[in-house]
Enzyme design. Sequence first.
Site, mmCIF file in Angstrom:
data_model
loop_
_atom_site.group_PDB
_atom_site.id
_atom_site.type_symbol
_atom_site.label_atom_id
_atom_site.label_comp_id
_atom_site.label_asym_id
_atom_site.label_seq_id
_atom_site.Cartn_x
_atom_site.Cartn_y
_atom_site.Cartn_z
ATOM 1 N N HIS A 181 -8.397 9.628 6.319
ATOM 2 C CA HIS A 181 -7.500 8.425 6.811
ATOM 3 C C HIS A 181 -7.739 8.335 8.382
ATOM 4 C CE1 HIS A 181 -4.805 8.315 3.310
ATOM 5 N NE2 HIS A 181 -5.452 7.231 2.994
ATOM 6 N N ASP B 269 0.840 -1.221 -0.016
ATOM 7 C CA ASP B 269 0.077 0.010 0.091
ATOM 8 C C ASP B 269 0.738 1.380 0.153
ATOM 9 O OD1 ASP B 269 -2.986 0.090 -0.208
ATOM 10 O OD2 ASP B 269 -3.025 1.639 1.572
ATOM 11 N N HIS B 270 0.154 2.417 0.293
ATOM 12 C CA HIS B 270 0.886 3.958 0.453
ATOM 13 C C HIS B 270 2.366 3.675 0.199
ATOM 14 C CE1 HIS B 270 -2.969 4.834 1.830
ATOM 15 N NE2 HIS B 270 -2.891 5.966 1.277
ATOM 16 N N GLU C 229 -2.053 9.429 7.814
ATOM 17 C CA GLU C 229 -1.413 7.966 7.826
ATOM 18 C C GLU C 229 -0.116 7.775 7.043
ATOM 19 O OE1 GLU C 229 -3.990 4.198 6.711
ATOM 20 O OE2 GLU C 229 -3.605 5.224 4.898
ATOM 21 N N ASN D 220 -9.943 0.585 1.720
ATOM 22 C CA ASN D 220 -8.896 0.657 2.670
ATOM 23 C C ASN D 220 -9.943 0.665 3.974
ATOM 24 O OD1 ASN D 220 -7.232 0.261 0.492
ATOM 25 N ND2 ASN D 220 -5.727 1.705 1.276
ATOM 26 N N HIS E 179 -10.146 4.782 -0.266
ATOM 27 C CA HIS E 179 -9.285 5.115 1.072
ATOM 28 C C HIS E 179 -10.158 5.962 2.148
ATOM 29 C CE1 HIS E 179 -4.907 4.735 -0.907
ATOM 30 N NE2 HIS E 179 -5.886 3.797 -1.453
ATOM 31 N N GLY E 180 -9.624 5.520 3.437
ATOM 32 C CA GLY E 180 -10.423 6.162 4.617
ATOM 33 C C GLY E 180 -11.900 5.619 4.570
ATOM 34 N N GLY E 181 -11.619 4.165 4.165
ATOM 35 C CA GLY E 181 -13.211 3.473 4.480
ATOM 36 C C GLY E 181 -13.593 3.357 6.068
HETATM 37 ZN ZN ZN Z 1 -4.718 6.818 0.595
#
Ligand code: ZN
Length: 318
Positions: free
Chosen positions: A156, A39-40, A112, A217, A195-197
């Site tokens: 995030h 990831d990231h 994050e 995510n 993102h940031g789910g």
């Molecule tokens: Zn992200």
Amino acid sequence: MVGKSVKDPTAAAAGSVALAYHVRAVAKYYGVPVVLHSDHCAKKLLPWFDGMLAADKEYFEKFGEPLFSSHMLDLSEEPDDENIAICVKYFKKMAPMKIWLEMEIGITGGEEDGVNNEDIDPEKLYTTPEQVYSVYEALSKVGPMFSIAAAFGNVHGVYKPGNVSLSPEKLLTHQEYTKEKINSPLARPIFLVMHGGSGSTEDEIATAVKNGVVKMNIDTDTQWAYWDGLRKFEAEKRDYLQGQIGNPEGDEKPNKKCYDPRVWIRKAEESMCARVGDSMAKLGSVDTYTKSTVPGSQQCIVQRNPIEKVVSSLKTLF
Ligand SMILES: [Zn+2]
């Protein structure tokens, strides 16, 4: 990805690569398809990315497939032009090895992986259809296997309700804009990532999926779930966790079965697994692949080109 005391920057990928080999060795015993994704990766972490790509290349030369299935570049802190140019540069190396690229454009709020956007102007938390299209235009010239994490008010982390206005309906605007630009027959031509789910409602997730989100995510909620499993265990067994010997059953009674890390880490893992299952249900991904009944099944990443199969199955959905 190696111990914090190791300062050699070229060692950063070693832990990730070791983990990938471990997953490959055991995945076949689970009977389900496995995608290995990193990831990231911000600009300052590119040496880590380079190390993983080198391992992909080595694996590809031997077996005709990459070690990892997918990698993510998060250059959203950089100006858009630079973000896209670096993604194109890397995607050119990845596409021939059939590695998926996930990229991020626009600002996801919160904090994050060392990127802090906690005090950002809320207007900037929404990626525009033009930004998404400019990514599509550049990457689609290299290959089809990419996805875009566009910001739509996501954060995030988890914050008090009211601080964040998530607008997954805006994702359809991205799809429509690109569809018109490229004259696509598909209603949703772009693979989007959420993102940031963490903290999102069932309705928000359902809208995001309907509008072309193929991955979500949920780091923060799974972090909490991991801790919560341990927290509950400690609350239940507190009197058994105050010393190696001695508990309510007697001063001589040993407590090893409670403080053994294999016991309490398992509680954390079970709690996190349940939370992942909860998200899979909300995303509509439960039972979408048939679990193999063959012992030691090969229905896993060792199959040739699984990502391409995923792409073709997604294309039929959209
Ligand atoms: Zn992200």
